[in-house]
Design an enzyme around this catalytic site. Structure first.
Site, PDB file in Angstrom:
ATOM      1  N   LYS A  26     -44.646  70.098 -17.502  1.00 49.99           N
ATOM      2  CA  LYS A  26     -45.328  68.896 -17.720  1.00 49.99           C
ATOM      3  C   LYS A  26     -45.800  68.505 -16.410  1.00 49.99           C
ATOM      4  O   LYS A  26     -45.695  68.876 -15.281  1.00 49.99           O
ATOM      5  CB  LYS A  26     -44.398  67.898 -18.282  1.00 49.99           C
ATOM      6  CG  LYS A  26     -43.579  67.303 -17.336  1.00 49.99           C
ATOM      7  CD  LYS A  26     -42.815  65.936 -18.080  1.00 49.99           C
ATOM      8  CE  LYS A  26     -41.993  65.218 -17.048  1.00 49.99           C
ATOM      9  NZ  LYS A  26     -42.894  64.350 -16.270  1.00 49.99           N
TER      10      LYS A  26
ATOM     11  N   LYS B  44     -34.029  68.893 -13.484  1.00 44.00           N
ATOM     12  CA  LYS B  44     -33.961  68.341 -12.174  1.00 44.00           C
ATOM     13  C   LYS B  44     -32.843  68.879 -11.217  1.00 44.00           C
ATOM     14  O   LYS B  44     -33.134  68.992  -9.864  1.00 44.00           O
ATOM     15  CB  LYS B  44     -33.808  66.952 -12.535  1.00 44.00           C
ATOM     16  CG  LYS B  44     -34.967  66.181 -12.928  1.00 44.00           C
ATOM     17  CD  LYS B  44     -35.718  65.218 -12.197  1.00 44.00           C
ATOM     18  CE  LYS B  44     -37.030  64.628 -13.059  1.00 44.00           C
ATOM     19  NZ  LYS B  44     -37.955  64.015 -12.266  1.00 44.00           N
TER      20      LYS B  44
ATOM     21  N   LYS C 164     -44.533  63.030 -11.895  1.00 48.51           N
ATOM     22  CA  LYS C 164     -44.845  62.426 -10.373  1.00 48.51           C
ATOM     23  C   LYS C 164     -43.727  63.450  -9.342  1.00 48.51           C
ATOM     24  O   LYS C 164     -44.401  63.397  -8.215  1.00 48.51           O
ATOM     25  CB  LYS C 164     -44.143  60.890 -10.396  1.00 48.51           C
ATOM     26  CG  LYS C 164     -45.029  60.084 -11.316  1.00 48.51           C
ATOM     27  CD  LYS C 164     -44.517  58.806 -11.003  1.00 48.51           C
ATOM     28  CE  LYS C 164     -44.192  58.093 -11.982  1.00 48.51           C
ATOM     29  NZ  LYS C 164     -42.640  58.056 -12.454  1.00 48.51           N
TER      30      LYS C 164
HETATM   31  P1  ATP Z   1     -40.544  61.955 -12.360  1.00 52.03           P
HETATM   32  O1  ATP Z   1     -41.179  63.240 -12.186  1.00 52.03           O
HETATM   33  O2  ATP Z   1     -40.388  61.127 -11.045  1.00 52.03           O
HETATM   34  O3  ATP Z   1     -39.445  61.749 -13.371  1.00 52.03           O
HETATM   35  P2  ATP Z   1     -42.763  61.408 -14.369  1.00 52.03           P
HETATM   36  O4  ATP Z   1     -43.981  61.723 -14.189  1.00 52.03           O
HETATM   37  O5  ATP Z   1     -41.769  62.288 -15.271  1.00 52.03           O
HETATM   38  O6  ATP Z   1     -41.759  61.198 -12.872  1.00 52.03           O
HETATM   39  P3  ATP Z   1     -41.340  59.127 -15.472  1.00 52.03           P
HETATM   40  O7  ATP Z   1     -41.384  57.516 -14.707  1.00 52.03           O
HETATM   41  O8  ATP Z   1     -40.172  60.041 -15.347  1.00 52.03           O
HETATM   42  O9  ATP Z   1     -42.551  59.952 -14.900  1.00 52.03           O
HETATM   43  O10 ATP Z   1     -41.635  58.700 -17.047  1.00 52.03           O
HETATM   44  C1  ATP Z   1     -42.443  57.569 -17.636  1.00 52.03           C
HETATM   45  C2  ATP Z   1     -42.849  57.803 -18.833  1.00 52.03           C
HETATM   46  O11 ATP Z   1     -43.979  58.811 -18.845  1.00 52.03           O
HETATM   47  C3  ATP Z   1     -41.761  58.373 -19.813  1.00 52.03           C
HETATM   48  O12 ATP Z   1     -41.917  57.713 -20.987  1.00 52.03           O
HETATM   49  C4  ATP Z   1     -42.094  59.850 -19.924  1.00 52.03           C
HETATM   50  O13 ATP Z   1     -41.644  60.526 -21.178  1.00 52.03           O
HETATM   51  C5  ATP Z   1     -43.676  59.789 -19.615  1.00 52.03           C
HETATM   52  N1  ATP Z   1     -44.136  61.069 -19.143  1.00 52.03           N
HETATM   53  C6  ATP Z   1     -43.980  61.384 -17.879  1.00 52.03           C
HETATM   54  N2  ATP Z   1     -44.789  62.602 -17.815  1.00 52.03           N
HETATM   55  C7  ATP Z   1     -45.166  62.859 -18.860  1.00 52.03           C
HETATM   56  C8  ATP Z   1     -46.294  64.058 -19.524  1.00 52.03           C
HETATM   57  N3  ATP Z   1     -46.575  65.160 -18.629  1.00 52.03           N
HETATM   58  N4  ATP Z   1     -46.717  63.819 -20.698  1.00 52.03           N
HETATM   59  C9  ATP Z   1     -46.408  62.823 -21.606  1.00 52.03           C
HETATM   60  N5  ATP Z   1     -45.408  61.827 -21.206  1.00 52.03           N
HETATM   61  C10 ATP Z   1     -44.869  61.908 -19.828  1.00 52.03           C
HETATM   62 MG    MG Z   2     -39.571  61.644 -15.492  1.00 52.15          MG
END
Ligand code: ATP
Ligand code: MG
Length: 337
Positions: free
Chosen positions: A200, A119, A203
């Protein structure tokens, strides 16, 4: 002696940083729904709105996102009668607990977390400096977990290190100040890679995501244009499923027969990438169609009702956190005078 089995406490949160995508669903939310229906567990699911501001602070977006994720929880099948659903900002004591933990964790420990490094690089590539909040957010996450004495934390693979940190903090606290925390363990869901190459689906990572209420034609476009093994430049070129994220999707969303068909067809070039993607598309559409439909229904719930759910859940969770934090402070010689 009390031989009654201690109930597991399941806790997890989602950041209010954008639309909930397939990774959030398969990695985390799908597990939440499963745990909710287990009579032997108490479930706490929250919107991590304090975690949402580590990179940038956009008041309107975080507020809207908080309500939107609550709606997604409902659309996915979470029930406020069965699970405690709340927003992190409703529990100020989490920040207090986080401070106590901040004083127990070294800077190199958090600075070496893979998530922080990723990040930080992302923020720097966008011309901004990493915040102290980004550095210490895993410590707040430890407070989220230990504040309710969580025992199982359903998360995606990217969060595994952070649950490990919470475990280390719990162990260290218990040995210094006497047993207070149960050691939490992660329950890791499926990992959903980006369909545009490496990394991955996320968001805030800037790439394409598959929202859990994505329109059918948009889903089709994303899946059919996904990157595949570069070795398959022509239909007659054989490929290696290990170099293809569409193949990873097959492993998660397709039947065993479909996986065998896709892998063999890729390796001997008897099928084209489009044939292979069409099967993934069919399976994803089957998963998303009911979510899309339910999301349309919950989108009509007025904000006031959503806020009421968060309010009720906040009161319930806060009571538990307050007791834990009060006890932790007492043990550390920090009473409320
Ligand atoms: P950001 O990029 O803002 O961090 P994010 O997509 O990573 O958003 P989070 O809110 O950080 O989402 O994570 C929420 C949950 O979703 C966590 O348990 C995280 O491990 C899971 N998660 C996020 N992205 C993935 C992915 N690509 N595959 C599996 N699990 C995911
Ligand atoms: Mg995340």
């Amino acid at each position: 002696m009390n031989d009654q089995k201690q109930k597991e406490v399941v806790l997890s949160g989602i950041r209010a940083t954008g639309s909930i995508h397939l990774g959030n669903y398969s990695g985390a939310i799908q597990q939440f729904v499963k745990f909710q229906d287990d009579p032997d567990v108490d479930c706490f699911f929250f919107i991590a709105n304090l975690h949402s501001i580590t990179e940038k602070i956009e008041p309107d977006l975080v507020l809207k996102g908080t309500r939107d994720i609550t709606r997604v929880f409902l659309a996915a099948g979470l029930d406020p009668e069965k699970s405690t659903i709340y927003a992190q900002s409703s529990i100020p004591e989490l920040c207090e607990l986080s401070w106590l933990f901040n004083c127990m964790v070294t800077v190199p420990t958090v600075a070496n977390m893979p998530h922080f490094k990723e990040k930080k690089d992302l923020m720097q590539s966008r011309g901004t400096k990493e915040t102290a909040g980004l550095l210490t957010y895993p410590i707040l996450m430890a407070a989220d977990i230990l504040g309710v004495n969580g025992t199982i934390v359903p998360v995606g693979k990217d969060q595994e290190y952070h649950v490990e940190l919470a475990r280390d903090i719990a162990r260290s606290f218990n040995s210094k100040f006497g047993d207070l925390f149960t050691l939490p363990a992660a329950s890791i869901g499926d990992f959903i890679p980006s369909l545009q190459g490496s990394g991955k689906m996320g968001k805030s990572s800037g790439g394409q995501t598959i929202a859990i209420n994505i329109a059918a034609d948009e889903l089709k476009k994303i899946v059919l244009t996904a990157m595949t093994d570069p070795a398959r430049a022509r239909r007659t070129d054989p490929g290696d499923p290990r170099n293809c994220n569409v193949a990873s999707y097959h492993h998660i969303f397709s039947s065993t027969d479909e996986v065998t068909w896709a892998e063999a067809g890729c390796m001997n070039a008897s099928i084209g990438c489009i044939d292979c993607k069409k099967v993934v598309l069919k399976n994803l559409e089957a998963l998303i169609a009911p979510l899309r439909e339910r999301y349309e229904e919950v989108a009509r719930i007025p904000d006031k009702e959503i806020d009421e759910i968060l309010h009720e859940g906040g009161i319930k969770a806060r009571k538990i956190v307050m007791a834990v934090v009060g006890e932790a402070k007492e043990r550390m010689g920090l009473p409320f005078f």
